[in-house]
Write an enzyme that holds these catalytic residues in place. Structure first.
Site, PDB file in Angstrom:
ATOM      1  CD  GLN A 283      50.212  26.528  36.718  1.00 12.58           C
ATOM      2  OE1 GLN A 283      49.501  26.179  35.777  1.00 12.58           O
ATOM      3  NE2 GLN A 283      50.569  27.776  36.893  1.00 12.58           N
ATOM      4  N   GLY A 284      51.144  23.148  40.558  1.00 10.03           N
ATOM      5  CA  GLY A 284      50.543  23.187  41.899  1.00 10.03           C
ATOM      6  C   GLY A 284      50.618  24.567  42.502  1.00 10.03           C
ATOM      7  CE1 TYR A 285      53.252  27.937  40.322  1.00 11.28           C
ATOM      8  CE2 TYR A 285      52.113  29.790  39.338  1.00 11.28           C
ATOM      9  CZ  TYR A 285      53.265  29.063  39.511  1.00 11.28           C
ATOM     10  OH  TYR A 285      54.411  29.454  38.882  1.00 11.28           O
ATOM     11  CB  SER A 286      44.847  26.969  42.701  1.00  5.01           C
ATOM     12  OG  SER A 286      45.016  27.745  41.556  1.00  5.01           O
TER      13      SER A 286
ATOM     14  CB  SER B   4      45.055  20.910  34.769  1.00  4.16           C
ATOM     15  OG  SER B   4      44.058  21.870  34.934  1.00  4.16           O
TER      16      SER B   4
ATOM     17  CD  GLU C  88      48.880  30.213  32.916  1.00 11.67           C
ATOM     18  OE1 GLU C  88      48.775  31.247  33.573  1.00 11.67           O
ATOM     19  OE2 GLU C  88      48.522  29.098  33.338  1.00 11.67           O
TER      20      GLU C  88
ATOM     21  CG  ASN D 244      35.941  37.726  32.647  1.00 10.85           C
ATOM     22  OD1 ASN D 244      36.837  37.514  31.837  1.00 10.85           O
ATOM     23  ND2 ASN D 244      34.658  37.591  32.349  1.00 10.85           N
ATOM     24  CD  GLU D 245      35.113  39.033  37.980  1.00  9.26           C
ATOM     25  OE1 GLU D 245      35.798  37.982  37.951  1.00  9.26           O
ATOM     26  OE2 GLU D 245      33.973  39.100  37.504  1.00  9.26           O
TER      27      GLU D 245
HETATM   28  C1  LIG Z   1      39.698  24.314  34.212  1.00  7.08           C
HETATM   29  C2  LIG Z   1      40.606  24.837  35.263  1.00  7.08           C
HETATM   30  C3  LIG Z   1      41.897  24.346  35.358  1.00  7.08           C
HETATM   31  C4  LIG Z   1      42.762  24.812  36.355  1.00  7.08           C
HETATM   32  N1  LIG Z   1      44.014  24.271  36.435  1.00  7.08           N
HETATM   33  C5  LIG Z   1      44.848  24.683  37.431  1.00  7.08           C
HETATM   34  C6  LIG Z   1      46.131  24.082  37.584  1.00  7.08           C
HETATM   35  O1  LIG Z   1      46.520  23.184  36.817  1.00  7.08           O
HETATM   36  N2  LIG Z   1      46.918  24.486  38.596  1.00  7.08           N
HETATM   37  C7  LIG Z   1      46.543  25.472  39.469  1.00  7.08           C
HETATM   38  O2  LIG Z   1      47.327  25.813  40.343  1.00  7.08           O
HETATM   39  N3  LIG Z   1      45.329  26.058  39.357  1.00  7.08           N
HETATM   40  C8  LIG Z   1      44.460  25.678  38.371  1.00  7.08           C
HETATM   41  N4  LIG Z   1      43.210  26.251  38.247  1.00  7.08           N
HETATM   42  C9  LIG Z   1      42.786  27.200  39.263  1.00  7.08           C
HETATM   43  C10 LIG Z   1      42.660  28.631  38.799  1.00  7.08           C
HETATM   44  O3  LIG Z   1      43.939  29.205  38.646  1.00  7.08           O
HETATM   45  C11 LIG Z   1      41.802  29.369  39.849  1.00  7.08           C
HETATM   46  O4  LIG Z   1      40.502  28.820  39.775  1.00  7.08           O
HETATM   47  C12 LIG Z   1      41.752  30.853  39.580  1.00  7.08           C
HETATM   48  O5  LIG Z   1      42.994  31.448  39.836  1.00  7.08           O
HETATM   49  C13 LIG Z   1      40.695  31.533  40.479  1.00  7.08           C
HETATM   50  O6  LIG Z   1      40.897  31.222  41.816  1.00  7.08           O
HETATM   51  P1  LIG Z   1      39.726  30.629  42.711  1.00  7.08           P
HETATM   52  O7  LIG Z   1      39.089  29.511  41.984  1.00  7.08           O
HETATM   53  O8  LIG Z   1      40.281  30.383  44.067  1.00  7.08           O
HETATM   54  O9  LIG Z   1      38.625  31.796  42.788  1.00  7.08           O
HETATM   55  P2  LIG Z   1      38.693  33.081  43.714  1.00  7.08           P
HETATM   56  O10 LIG Z   1      40.041  33.702  43.599  1.00  7.08           O
HETATM   57  O11 LIG Z   1      38.198  32.731  45.060  1.00  7.08           O
HETATM   58  O12 LIG Z   1      37.662  34.033  42.993  1.00  7.08           O
HETATM   59  C14 LIG Z   1      36.240  33.959  43.215  1.00  7.08           C
HETATM   60  C15 LIG Z   1      35.593  35.162  42.522  1.00  7.08           C
HETATM   61  O13 LIG Z   1      36.059  36.377  43.146  1.00  7.08           O
HETATM   62  C16 LIG Z   1      36.613  37.264  42.179  1.00  7.08           C
HETATM   63  N5  LIG Z   1      37.757  37.984  42.740  1.00  7.08           N
HETATM   64  C17 LIG Z   1      38.791  37.457  43.417  1.00  7.08           C
HETATM   65  N6  LIG Z   1      39.692  38.420  43.740  1.00  7.08           N
HETATM   66  C18 LIG Z   1      39.200  39.586  43.247  1.00  7.08           C
HETATM   67  C19 LIG Z   1      39.662  40.943  43.248  1.00  7.08           C
HETATM   68  N7  LIG Z   1      40.828  41.270  43.820  1.00  7.08           N
HETATM   69  N8  LIG Z   1      38.897  41.875  42.618  1.00  7.08           N
HETATM   70  C20 LIG Z   1      37.712  41.535  42.041  1.00  7.08           C
HETATM   71  N9  LIG Z   1      37.220  40.268  42.020  1.00  7.08           N
HETATM   72  C21 LIG Z   1      37.943  39.319  42.597  1.00  7.08           C
HETATM   73  C22 LIG Z   1      37.088  36.348  41.054  1.00  7.08           C
HETATM   74  O14 LIG Z   1      37.166  37.051  39.828  1.00  7.08           O
HETATM   75  C23 LIG Z   1      35.985  35.285  41.043  1.00  7.08           C
HETATM   76  O15 LIG Z   1      34.885  35.740  40.325  1.00  7.08           O
HETATM   77  C24 LIG Z   1      42.332  25.808  37.263  1.00  7.08           C
HETATM   78  C25 LIG Z   1      41.021  26.309  37.176  1.00  7.08           C
HETATM   79  C26 LIG Z   1      40.166  25.832  36.195  1.00  7.08           C
HETATM   80  C27 LIG Z   1      38.773  26.393  36.128  1.00  7.08           C
END
Ligand SMILES: Cc1cc2nc3c(=O)[nH]c(=O)nc-3n(C[C@H](O)[C@H](O)[C@H](O)COP(=O)(O)OP(=O)(O)OC[C@H]3O[C@@H](n4cnc5c(N)ncnc54)[C@H](O)[C@@H]3O)c2cc1C
Length: 403
Positions: A129-132, A165, A248, A381-382
């Protein structure tokens, strides 16, 4: 035959099948490959996917017309519970079967369904899954990866995905990319399917704190997505991406709970062995963890029962779920993170020692380290709390930056 007898038969059938197939060359896969252990035996786990397919145990919630078995929610719950109870390994095919397949069934063209669904069902094609992206996680609409049409109508993709992942064990990736260069936010995005084995794709592993590297950075430099491999219309990417995320939360959560039960048993064993089973606070925390598991199970059944009535075809992958579903991810991920912390407290000072020669301690350390990720992936969580407030309780939407 009444449905209770039918369900009992299915339970016995799954348990028997697991007992007779998770043996021989597959015996080493028992209880392996779950969260935090994804790197265990990837090739053999792919072979196991084919074994499951031969047994007719893939695509259970998919419609029969698409090669599935159209199982009801109750039937799927039984399968996942018995699968986990028997120690069934973490599924290598879950992104294809649980996310992309149902999305193609809902939004893909007939040609795409014909080309991609069989490989997902028979365990020969694996997806990631290539989202992030570095600047687009919670704020997914901030995607910068772009795709432009070449002279042949194909799409050339450039940019970077992150935390992908199992990319290193996958054949294909689905990405959300910006196809309208002048667009901002969730407009102008498209949903593309790309083979990973091609020039212009580089996969770099990211080492995690548990020592494993189940996720990756994926770089695209003019990588090719055929014109037929755009799902929906150009600019439709956000709708399709959100459809996929709706799948999901789903059925496999019940199987995950069987694993949680097992992990709580390990913690209880460790409490006896470490001599802290009499400690009043540890005992209370263990009892609270057990209560949490019961609540989680009833909540999941309530949520999935809602899905059954609402939309049979989608229910298998968590298609149309009620308000209860909004609680679910937040609840299980925080429960599990606390279990990891409890495991460390039960082990006491030994928790900090490398446990290469102590399998029991090592697996509890694994629970602790990986469970820190549970409250991040699939919505932090948030973000979960925001969703509950806004969608579940009708609170005003949080302010967003101007796009
Ligand atoms: C084990 C693991 C597997 C993963 N696998 C995949 C995958 O296969 N494909 C894929 O695409 N992604 C994957 N991810 C990525 C995952 O979807 C992102 O890590 C997640 O969406 C959070 O984005 P970020 O890491 O950029 O953190 P950020 O979005 O930068 O968040 C940083 C902090 O800010 C807080 N925050 C952000 N926005 C808000 C808001 N509006 N209000 C309050 N607080 C906020 C968050 O809660 C967090 O605490 C994976 C992540 C993990 C840990």
């Amino acid at each position: 035959m009444n449905s209770e007898t039918q369900y009992e038969r299915l339970r016995v059938e799954v348990a028997d099948w697991m007992r007779t197939h998770l043996t021989g060359e597959f015996a080493c896969l028992k209880y392996r490959g779950g969260p935090g252990d994804e790197e265990a035996y990837p090739a053999l786990r792919k072979q196991w996917e084919r074994e499951l397919a031969h047994g007719g145990w893939t695509g259970l919630g998919w419609p029969t017309g698409e090669g599935g078995r159209a199982f009801t929610v109750a039937q799927q719950v039984i399968f996942h519970e018995e699968y986990a109870r028997a120690g069934g390994p973490g599924r290598m095919g879950h992104i294809g079967e649980g996310l992309l397949g149902p999305t193609l069934i809902a939004c893909g063209s007939e040609d795409q369904r014909k080309r991609f669904l069989p490989g997902i069902l028979n365990g020969t094609q694996f997806w990631c899954q290539g989202y992030s992206e570095p600047g687009a996680g919670s704020d997914l609409a901030n995607i910068r990866t772009r795709a432009v049409r070449d002279d042949h109508g194909s799409w050339r993709v450039s940019g970077q995905k992150v935390w992908t992942s199992l990319a290193h064990d996958s054949d294909w990736i689905f990405v959300v990319a910006r196809t309208d260069p002048d667009s901002r936010g969730n407009r102008g995005l498209s949903f593309l399917l790309l083979p990973l084995d091609q020039p212009g794709v580089e996969i770099r592993p990211i080492r995690q704190m548990n020592g494993g590297a189940e996720f990756n950075e994926v770089f695209f430099d003019g990588a090719l997505a055929a014109s037929d491999d755009l799902v929906g219309a150009p600019g439709d990417g956000w709708r399709i991406a959100m459809t996929l995320l709706g799948f999901e939360r789903g059925m496999s959560t019940l199987g995950q709970q069987m694993q949680f039960i097992r992990e709580l048993d390990w913690v209880i064993d460790a409490a006896h062995e470490a001599g802290v089973a009499h400690d009043a606070v540890i005992r209370q925390r263990i009892a609270r963890a057990w209560v949490g598991l019961r609540v989680m199970r009833y909540n999941a059944l309530r949520m999935l029962a809602g899905a059954d009535g609402a939309n049979q075809a989608n229910a298998g992958a968590g298609g149309t779920l009620g308000r209860e579903a909004l609680i679910y991810k937040y609840y299980w991920s925080n429960w599990h993170r606390e279990l990891g912390q409890l495991a460390m407290d039960v082990l006491g000072p030994n928790a900090n020692l490398l446990a290469a020669d102590d399998a029991k301690r090592s697996r509890l350390q694994g629970v602790f380290l990986f469970s820190r990720a549970d409250t991040i992936y699939a919505g932090t969580n948030e973000i979960q709390l925001n969703i509950m407030a806004e969608r579940g309780l009708g609170m005003p939407k949080e302010p967003r930056g101007t796009l």
